[in-house]
Design a protein around this motif. Sequence first.
Motif, PDB file in Angstrom:
ATOM      1  N   THR A   1       0.840  -1.194   0.000  1.00 31.87           N
ATOM      2  CA  THR A   1       0.000   0.000   0.000  1.00 31.87           C
ATOM      3  C   THR A   1       0.876   1.246   0.000  1.00 31.87           C
ATOM      4  O   THR A   1       2.070   1.181   0.295  1.00 31.87           O
ATOM      5  CB  THR A   1      -0.909   0.038   1.243  1.00 31.87           C
ATOM      6  N   ARG A   2       0.286   2.380  -0.286  1.00 31.99           N
ATOM      7  CA  ARG A   2       1.066   3.625  -0.274  1.00 31.99           C
ATOM      8  C   ARG A   2       1.619   3.907   1.112  1.00 31.99           C
ATOM      9  O   ARG A   2       2.719   4.415   1.257  1.00 31.99           O
ATOM     10  CB  ARG A   2       0.252   4.788  -0.823  1.00 31.99           C
TER      11      ARG A   2
ATOM     12  N   TYR B   1       4.290   6.610   2.342  1.00 32.47           N
ATOM     13  CA  TYR B   1       3.498   7.793   2.015  1.00 32.47           C
ATOM     14  C   TYR B   1       2.302   7.897   2.944  1.00 32.47           C
ATOM     15  O   TYR B   1       1.159   7.826   2.530  1.00 32.47           O
ATOM     16  CB  TYR B   1       3.054   7.747   0.551  1.00 32.47           C
ATOM     17  N   GLY B   2       2.564   8.063   4.229  1.00 34.81           N
ATOM     18  CA  GLY B   2       1.518   8.131   5.240  1.00 34.81           C
ATOM     19  C   GLY B   2       1.093   9.554   5.549  1.00 34.81           C
ATOM     20  O   GLY B   2       1.252  10.475   4.732  1.00 34.81           O
ATOM     21  N   PRO B   3       0.570   9.776   6.753  1.00 34.00           N
ATOM     22  CA  PRO B   3       0.044  11.087   7.145  1.00 34.00           C
ATOM     23  C   PRO B   3       1.068  12.235   7.066  1.00 34.00           C
ATOM     24  O   PRO B   3       0.730  13.335   6.649  1.00 34.00           O
ATOM     25  CB  PRO B   3      -0.415  10.873   8.581  1.00 34.00           C
ATOM     26  N   ALA B   4       2.305  11.973   7.447  1.00 33.29           N
ATOM     27  CA  ALA B   4       3.320  13.042   7.396  1.00 33.29           C
ATOM     28  C   ALA B   4       3.543  13.493   5.955  1.00 33.29           C
ATOM     29  O   ALA B   4       3.672  14.698   5.675  1.00 33.29           O
ATOM     30  CB  ALA B   4       4.625  12.569   8.020  1.00 33.29           C
ATOM     31  N   HIS B   5       3.572  12.543   5.038  1.00 37.38           N
ATOM     32  CA  HIS B   5       3.744  12.874   3.614  1.00 37.38           C
ATOM     33  C   HIS B   5       2.556  13.710   3.117  1.00 37.38           C
ATOM     34  O   HIS B   5       2.735  14.715   2.432  1.00 37.38           O
ATOM     35  CB  HIS B   5       3.874  11.588   2.789  1.00 37.38           C
ATOM     36  N   GLU B   6       1.350  13.278   3.480  1.00 34.12           N
ATOM     37  CA  GLU B   6       0.148  14.005   3.050  1.00 34.12           C
ATOM     38  C   GLU B   6       0.132  15.433   3.605  1.00 34.12           C
ATOM     39  O   GLU B   6      -0.244  16.377   2.910  1.00 34.12           O
ATOM     40  CB  GLU B   6      -1.115  13.252   3.482  1.00 34.12           C
TER      41      GLU B   6
ATOM     42  N   LYS C   1       3.510  24.596 -13.456  1.00 29.16           N
ATOM     43  CA  LYS C   1       2.389  25.464 -13.820  1.00 29.16           C
ATOM     44  C   LYS C   1       1.102  25.011 -13.137  1.00 29.16           C
ATOM     45  O   LYS C   1       0.928  23.821 -12.871  1.00 29.16           O
ATOM     46  CB  LYS C   1       2.207  25.468 -15.335  1.00 29.16           C
ATOM     47  N   PRO C   2       0.193  25.945 -12.856  1.00 33.38           N
ATOM     48  CA  PRO C   2      -1.096  25.563 -12.270  1.00 33.38           C
ATOM     49  C   PRO C   2      -1.786  24.502 -13.131  1.00 33.38           C
ATOM     50  O   PRO C   2      -1.812  24.610 -14.347  1.00 33.38           O
ATOM     51  CB  PRO C   2      -1.887  26.870 -12.262  1.00 33.38           C
ATOM     52  N   GLY C   3      -2.280  23.477 -12.491  1.00 30.93           N
ATOM     53  CA  GLY C   3      -2.965  22.401 -13.212  1.00 30.93           C
ATOM     54  C   GLY C   3      -2.057  21.265 -13.649  1.00 30.93           C
ATOM     55  O   GLY C   3      -2.547  20.204 -14.030  1.00 30.93           O
ATOM     56  N   GLN C   4      -0.733  21.465 -13.617  1.00 32.62           N
ATOM     57  CA  GLN C   4       0.180  20.379 -13.979  1.00 32.62           C
ATOM     58  C   GLN C   4       0.208  19.336 -12.876  1.00 32.62           C
ATOM     59  O   GLN C   4       0.105  19.663 -11.698  1.00 32.62           O
ATOM     60  CB  GLN C   4       1.608  20.916 -14.156  1.00 32.62           C
ATOM     61  N   LEU C   5       0.375  18.079 -13.267  1.00 29.05           N
ATOM     62  CA  LEU C   5       0.492  17.006 -12.283  1.00 29.05           C
ATOM     63  C   LEU C   5       1.837  17.118 -11.578  1.00 29.05           C
ATOM     64  O   LEU C   5       2.854  17.390 -12.211  1.00 29.05           O
ATOM     65  CB  LEU C   5       0.372  15.649 -12.964  1.00 29.05           C
ATOM     66  N   TRP C   6       1.824  16.936 -10.245  1.00 32.25           N
ATOM     67  CA  TRP C   6       3.071  17.027  -9.488  1.00 32.25           C
ATOM     68  C   TRP C   6       3.065  16.037  -8.331  1.00 32.25           C
ATOM     69  O   TRP C   6       2.029  15.572  -7.892  1.00 32.25           O
ATOM     70  CB  TRP C   6       3.292  18.450  -8.974  1.00 32.25           C
ATOM     71  N   ASP C   7       4.267  15.702  -7.894  1.00 37.09           N
ATOM     72  CA  ASP C   7       4.470  14.814  -6.751  1.00 37.09           C
ATOM     73  C   ASP C   7       5.344  15.543  -5.745  1.00 37.09           C
ATOM     74  O   ASP C   7       6.092  16.458  -6.103  1.00 37.09           O
ATOM     75  CB  ASP C   7       5.211  13.539  -7.171  1.00 37.09           C
TER      76      ASP C   7
ATOM     77  N   ASP D   1      16.716   9.998  -2.246  1.00 32.28           N
ATOM     78  CA  ASP D   1      16.775   8.576  -2.579  1.00 32.28           C
ATOM     79  C   ASP D   1      16.674   7.688  -1.345  1.00 32.28           C
ATOM     80  O   ASP D   1      16.102   6.605  -1.401  1.00 32.28           O
ATOM     81  CB  ASP D   1      18.065   8.241  -3.338  1.00 32.28           C
ATOM     82  N   ASP D   2      17.207   8.153  -0.212  1.00 33.85           N
ATOM     83  CA  ASP D   2      17.139   7.342   1.001  1.00 33.85           C
ATOM     84  C   ASP D   2      15.832   7.566   1.774  1.00 33.85           C
ATOM     85  O   ASP D   2      15.622   6.984   2.830  1.00 33.85           O
ATOM     86  CB  ASP D   2      18.343   7.592   1.901  1.00 33.85           C
ATOM     87  N   ARG D   3      14.962   8.429   1.240  1.00 31.33           N
ATOM     88  CA  ARG D   3      13.632   8.711   1.799  1.00 31.33           C
ATOM     89  C   ARG D   3      13.667   9.305   3.213  1.00 31.33           C
ATOM     90  O   ARG D   3      12.723   9.173   3.968  1.00 31.33           O
ATOM     91  CB  ARG D   3      12.749   7.465   1.786  1.00 31.33           C
ATOM     92  N   THR D   4      14.763   9.952   3.573  1.00 34.49           N
ATOM     93  CA  THR D   4      14.852  10.541   4.910  1.00 34.49           C
ATOM     94  C   THR D   4      14.256  11.939   4.970  1.00 34.49           C
ATOM     95  O   THR D   4      13.921  12.418   6.045  1.00 34.49           O
ATOM     96  CB  THR D   4      16.312  10.605   5.400  1.00 34.49           C
ATOM     97  N   THR D   5      14.134  12.597   3.824  1.00 36.82           N
ATOM     98  CA  THR D   5      13.556  13.942   3.799  1.00 36.82           C
ATOM     99  C   THR D   5      12.943  14.224   2.434  1.00 36.82           C
ATOM    100  O   THR D   5      13.246  13.554   1.452  1.00 36.82           O
ATOM    101  CB  THR D   5      14.619  15.006   4.153  1.00 36.82           C
ATOM    102  N   TRP D   6      12.069  15.214   2.405  1.00 41.52           N
ATOM    103  CA  TRP D   6      11.450  15.608   1.135  1.00 41.52           C
ATOM    104  C   TRP D   6      12.278  16.699   0.478  1.00 41.52           C
ATOM    105  O   TRP D   6      12.832  17.567   1.149  1.00 41.52           O
ATOM    106  CB  TRP D   6      10.032  16.126   1.378  1.00 41.52           C
TER     107      TRP D   6
END
Length: 108
Positions: free
Chosen positions: A35-36, A41-46, A76-82, A87-92
């Motif tokens: 799962t995500r 990708y839990g509450p902190a990510h959201e 740009k507004p409306g563009q898909l983004w993540d 790489d080590d997933r320790t920070t965004w």
Amino acid sequence: MPRALKVCASPGCPELVSTGRCPTHTRATDRARGTRQQRGYGPAHEQERERWRPAVERGEVDCAAPTCVMPERRIKPGQLWDLGHTDDRTTWRGPEHRSCNRGWRRDR
């Protein structure tokens, strides 16, 4: 114009598909990923994504990917983004174009 069919990307599967994997192997691959939340990708990510959302929607944010693949770094507004992470997933890293964030998988 319709695309030519090709063999499923799952080794040994003879099923013809227009892209990627057949439905059976697509489901199996998704289940194996977890799962995500299991992927980190839990509450902190959201919460972090929601914190960035207003600025991204106003078009005030540049792509944080180390190598941006888009013609322009600005998201740009409306563009898909993540919300990109190291790489080590320790920070965004911050918002990234979806193609910049997910495109690296094609290069490996």
